[in-house]
Design a protein around this motif. Sequence first.
Motif, short mmCIF file in Angstrom:
data_model
loop_
_atom_site.label_atom_id
_atom_site.label_comp_id
_atom_site.label_asym_id
_atom_site.label_seq_id
_atom_site.Cartn_x
_atom_site.Cartn_y
_atom_site.Cartn_z
N UNK A 237 83.42 30.63 75.72
CA UNK A 237 84.62 29.95 75.25
C UNK A 237 85.04 30.51 73.89
N UNK A 238 86.32 30.31 73.52
CA UNK A 238 86.72 30.66 72.15
C UNK A 238 85.84 29.89 71.17
N UNK A 239 85.60 30.50 70.01
CA UNK A 239 84.61 29.95 69.08
C UNK A 239 84.76 28.45 68.81
N UNK A 240 85.97 28.01 68.44
CA UNK A 240 86.11 26.61 68.04
C UNK A 240 85.83 25.66 69.20
N UNK A 241 86.31 26.03 70.40
CA UNK A 241 86.01 25.20 71.58
C UNK A 241 84.52 25.16 71.84
N UNK A 242 83.90 26.33 71.71
CA UNK A 242 82.48 26.43 72.00
C UNK A 242 81.67 25.48 71.12
N UNK A 243 82.00 25.48 69.82
CA UNK A 243 81.19 24.66 68.91
C UNK A 243 81.62 23.20 68.86
N UNK A 244 82.92 22.91 69.05
CA UNK A 244 83.34 21.52 68.91
C UNK A 244 83.39 20.77 70.23
N UNK A 245 83.66 21.50 71.34
CA UNK A 245 83.70 20.82 72.64
C UNK A 245 82.90 21.58 73.69
N UNK A 246 81.58 21.76 73.46
CA UNK A 246 80.82 22.46 74.49
C UNK A 246 80.90 21.70 75.81
N UNK A 247 81.13 22.45 76.90
CA UNK A 247 81.29 21.78 78.20
C UNK A 247 79.94 21.46 78.84
N UNK A 248 78.94 22.31 78.54
CA UNK A 248 77.64 22.15 79.19
C UNK A 248 76.67 21.45 78.25
N UNK A 249 75.87 20.57 78.80
CA UNK A 249 74.94 19.82 77.97
C UNK A 249 73.91 20.72 77.28
N UNK A 250 73.52 21.82 77.98
CA UNK A 250 72.57 22.75 77.35
C UNK A 250 73.19 23.44 76.15
N UNK A 251 74.47 23.77 76.25
CA UNK A 251 75.17 24.36 75.10
C UNK A 251 75.21 23.37 73.95
N UNK A 252 75.54 22.15 74.27
CA UNK A 252 75.63 21.11 73.24
C UNK A 252 74.30 20.97 72.50
N UNK A 253 73.20 20.98 73.27
CA UNK A 253 71.88 20.84 72.65
C UNK A 253 71.49 22.06 71.84
N UNK A 254 71.82 23.24 72.35
CA UNK A 254 71.50 24.48 71.62
C UNK A 254 72.25 24.50 70.28
N UNK A 255 73.53 24.17 70.34
CA UNK A 255 74.37 24.16 69.13
C UNK A 255 73.89 23.12 68.12
N UNK A 256 73.30 22.04 68.64
CA UNK A 256 72.78 20.99 67.76
C UNK A 256 71.38 21.33 67.24
N UNK A 257 70.86 22.50 67.64
CA UNK A 257 69.56 22.93 67.15
C UNK A 257 68.39 22.29 67.87
N UNK A 258 68.64 21.75 69.07
CA UNK A 258 67.53 21.15 69.83
C UNK A 258 66.82 22.23 70.64
N UNK A 259 65.57 21.97 70.93
CA UNK A 259 64.79 22.90 71.72
C UNK A 259 65.12 22.73 73.19
N UNK A 260 65.44 23.83 73.86
CA UNK A 260 65.73 23.75 75.30
C UNK A 260 64.47 24.11 76.07
N UNK A 261 64.02 23.21 76.90
CA UNK A 261 62.85 23.56 77.73
C UNK A 261 63.17 23.36 79.20
#
Length: 261
Positions: A237-261
Motif C-alpha cells: 500500500x502507499x506509505x500513509x495507508x500502510x501505516x495508518x490503515x493496515x488492512x491485514x491484522x499481521x501488518x497492524x501487529x508488525x507496525x505496532x512492534x508486536x512479535x509475529x509468531x
Amino acid sequence: MSAISTDLVTARGLRKRFGAREVLQDIDLSVSAGSITVILGTNGAGKTTLLRILGLLEPADEGTVAYDGIVPGVSTVTYDASTRNPTQDPHYLPLRRRMLLAFQHPAIFSSSVLSNVMYGLQLRGVSRAEAEERSMAALREVGIAERARQHASSLSGGEAARLSVARALALQPRLLFLDEPSASLDPYGTKLLEDLLLHMRDDLGMTAVVVTQDIFEARRVADQVAFLHEGRIIEQAPRDDFFTHPRDDRTRRFVAGELLV
Ligand SMILES: Nc1ncnc2c1ncn2[C@@H]1O[C@H](COP(=O)(O)OP(=O)(O)O)[C@@H](O)[C@H]1O
Ligand SMILES: [Mg+2]
C-alpha cells in the motif's frame, strides 16, 4: 490532481524453493517508476531472495516479472521448467546492466576504493578518465573521497556501505535495489544514506526497491510499502495507508512492534 504512475517492475505469482523449502510463494509486487518501494519484513522472511530475483541475480521457479520501459525489446521474464536462466542469458544482459543491487554485505573487490567504484562504469564501456571523474564525484557525495586510494578491504562497515551508495551514484542505474542499506550505519550515516536515496529519486529519476526491517526507516523514505512475511506479500500500500490503515491484522501487529509468531 491525478498522478499517472507507470509500473517499472511488475512481479506476478513468483515462487522460489530451496530444496524442499518454499521461501517465496505467490509473490505479486508492483514498483512504480520514480518511486521508492520498501519491502519490510523480519529475519528470514525472504527479502534478500526476492530482491535478488527482481535484480536478475537469482532465478525464480515460477511466475513472471515484467520490466517495462527499461530496455527496448527486453521486457518480460517468465519462469517455468523451460526457462533459460535469465541471470546468465545474454538476452537479458542489457537489462541487468541498468539495474544495481547493493548488498547487505557489500561485495568488495581486492583493489582501491576508487577502483571499486570505477569497475562498474568501465564494465559498461565508460572511458577510464570519465569513470574516474564520476567515481571521485560520487565518493565526495558520500563523504569518503579521502579514502579513494586506500585498499577497499580496510574500510569500516559504515564506510563500505557508503562505497555501495557511491557505486549507485556513479552508475545511476534505472533501478536500484538496496538490501538493508543502513544495517551497519550509525545515525549520521543513516541520515546521509536516506538523503542520498531521496536525491536519487527526486533529482536523478531513479527507482529504488529498499529492503529493511526498520519500520521507522520505511516511514521516512517509502512511497509504497510491501510487508513480506514467511515468504508471502501480506499487504502492499502507499506509505500513509500502510501505516495508518493496515488492512491485514499481521501488518497492524508488525507496525505496532508486536512479535509475529
Ligand atoms: N542459497 C540458499 N540456499 C538455501 N536456503 C536459502 C538460500 N538463501 C536463502 N535461503 C533461506 O531462505 C529463507 C529466506 O532467506 P532470505 O531471503 O535471506 O531472508 P531475509 O533476507 O528476509 O532475512 C531463509 O530461511 C534462508 O535460510
Ligand atoms: Mg536478508
